[in-house]
Motif scaffolding. Structure first.
Motif, PDB file in Angstrom:
ATOM      1  N   GLU A  84     -14.279  19.151  43.813  1.00  0.00           N
ATOM      2  CA  GLU A  84     -13.698  20.426  43.418  1.00  0.00           C
ATOM      3  C   GLU A  84     -13.727  21.392  44.591  1.00  0.00           C
ATOM      4  OE1 GLU A  84     -14.670  21.978  39.540  1.00  0.00           O
ATOM      5  OE2 GLU A  84     -15.560  20.053  38.988  1.00  0.00           O
ATOM      6  N   ASP A 129     -11.608  25.323  45.575  1.00  0.00           N
ATOM      7  CA  ASP A 129     -10.608  26.357  45.281  1.00  0.00           C
ATOM      8  C   ASP A 129      -9.960  26.133  43.912  1.00  0.00           C
ATOM      9  OD1 ASP A 129     -11.107  27.492  47.806  1.00  0.00           O
ATOM     10  OD2 ASP A 129      -9.544  26.277  48.741  1.00  0.00           O
ATOM     11  N   ASN A 130     -10.759  25.871  42.912  1.00  0.00           N
ATOM     12  CA  ASN A 130     -10.299  25.637  41.538  1.00  0.00           C
ATOM     13  C   ASN A 130      -9.347  24.446  41.407  1.00  0.00           C
ATOM     14  OD1 ASN A 130     -11.793  27.769  40.407  1.00  0.00           O
ATOM     15  ND2 ASN A 130     -10.244  29.235  41.075  1.00  0.00           N
ATOM     16  N   GLN A 131      -9.391  23.534  42.357  1.00  0.00           N
ATOM     17  CA  GLN A 131      -8.613  22.293  42.299  1.00  0.00           C
ATOM     18  C   GLN A 131      -9.596  21.140  42.133  1.00  0.00           C
ATOM     19  OE1 GLN A 131      -5.115  22.261  42.450  1.00  0.00           O
ATOM     20  NE2 GLN A 131      -5.437  24.463  42.274  1.00  0.00           N
ATOM     21  N   ILE A 146     -10.143  16.752  41.993  1.00  0.00           N
ATOM     22  CA  ILE A 146      -9.711  15.365  42.185  1.00  0.00           C
ATOM     23  C   ILE A 146     -10.762  14.479  41.532  1.00  0.00           C
ATOM     24  CG2 ILE A 146      -9.335  13.513  43.858  1.00  0.00           C
ATOM     25  CD1 ILE A 146      -8.346  15.603  45.828  1.00  0.00           C
ATOM     26  N   PRO A 172      -6.060  16.338  37.719  1.00  0.00           N
ATOM     27  CA  PRO A 172      -4.646  16.323  38.122  1.00  0.00           C
ATOM     28  C   PRO A 172      -4.319  15.189  39.101  1.00  0.00           C
ATOM     29  CG  PRO A 172      -5.457  18.567  38.097  1.00  0.00           C
ATOM     30  CD  PRO A 172      -6.649  17.676  37.874  1.00  0.00           C
ATOM     31  N   VAL A 173      -5.301  14.790  39.928  1.00  0.00           N
ATOM     32  CA  VAL A 173      -5.149  13.662  40.853  1.00  0.00           C
ATOM     33  C   VAL A 173      -6.382  12.778  40.699  1.00  0.00           C
ATOM     34  CG1 VAL A 173      -4.998  12.960  43.272  1.00  0.00           C
ATOM     35  CG2 VAL A 173      -3.789  15.006  42.500  1.00  0.00           C
ATOM     36  N   PHE A 204      -4.191  15.577  52.001  1.00  0.00           N
ATOM     37  CA  PHE A 204      -3.620  15.907  50.705  1.00  0.00           C
ATOM     38  C   PHE A 204      -3.145  17.357  50.730  1.00  0.00           C
ATOM     39  CE2 PHE A 204      -6.589  12.482  49.809  1.00  0.00           C
ATOM     40  CZ  PHE A 204      -5.785  11.636  49.062  1.00  0.00           C
ATOM     41  N   THR A 205      -1.941  17.566  50.281  1.00  0.00           N
ATOM     42  CA  THR A 205      -1.399  18.911  50.188  1.00  0.00           C
ATOM     43  C   THR A 205      -0.929  19.158  48.766  1.00  0.00           C
ATOM     44  OG1 THR A 205       0.798  18.182  50.841  1.00  0.00           O
ATOM     45  CG2 THR A 205      -0.651  18.933  52.603  1.00  0.00           C
ATOM     46  N   ARG A 206      -0.866  20.391  48.408  1.00  0.00           N
ATOM     47  CA  ARG A 206      -0.413  20.763  47.068  1.00  0.00           C
ATOM     48  C   ARG A 206       1.077  20.464  46.952  1.00  0.00           C
ATOM     49  NH1 ARG A 206      -2.683  26.343  45.819  1.00  0.00           N
ATOM     50  NH2 ARG A 206      -4.582  25.128  45.859  1.00  0.00           N
ATOM     51  N   GLY A 207       1.484  19.739  45.899  1.00  0.00           N
ATOM     52  CA  GLY A 207       2.869  19.328  45.732  1.00  0.00           C
ATOM     53  C   GLY A 207       3.752  20.373  45.114  1.00  0.00           C
TER      54      GLY A 207
END
Length: 145
Positions: free
Chosen positions: A13, A15-17, A19, A50-51, A142-145
């Motif tokens: 985790e 930045d609030n993302q 994997i 999400p991923v 990895f980049t934000r899509g």
């Protein structure tokens, strides 16, 4: 400080993302390699992110179990084949005898929305060298899509 994912999972985790990482012990579709891995155990109580990335050593695991039964796995990272440490790899052409044993043996493959990356590795088995198949370290960005 290392956490081995032997038939387990964890989350990264930032930045609030999030994997999801799933790791299994060796699992092979080829009967000459023992199956220690257990996807049911690895994903017990797993809440897909999400991923989701699966770490599974043998690329034969992808078609034998993952693509049909685990559609939430976005990317499987694998190795095992070493490119057989022998082959020809030039721009536009890639060949190794290992391709007659493993359908996916090097680089990136896709089926639907799922991907498999097979790394050729750094080491060797048997012959202490390589001919035409260089050692490999893969860096993913990895980049934000």
């Amino acid at each position: 400080g290392w956490r081995l994912l032997n038939n387990g999972h964890a989350y990264l985790e930032r930045d609030n993302q999030r994997i999801g990482l799933i790791g299994v012990e060796n699992w092979s579709a080829r009967m000459n390699f023992r199956r220690y891995g257990s996807m049911p155990e690895a994903v017990s109580d797993f809440n897909p992110a999400p991923v989701n990335i699966l770490l599974s050593h043998d690329p034969s695991h992808w078609h034998a179990e993952i693509t049909g039964e685990y559609p939430f796995v976005d990317l499987m990272l694998s190795g095992h084949t070493h490119g057989m440490q022998f082959g020809i790899e030039v721009p536009g052409f890639k060949w190794s005898p290992v391709q007659y044993v493993y359908r996916e043996w090097a680089d990136l493959y896709q089926q639907g929305r799922q991907y498999l990356y097979v790394n050729r590795g750094l080491g060797f088995i048997g012959y202490p060298g390589r001919v035409g198949i260089l050692p490999e370290i893969t860096v993913f960005e990895f980049t934000r899509g």
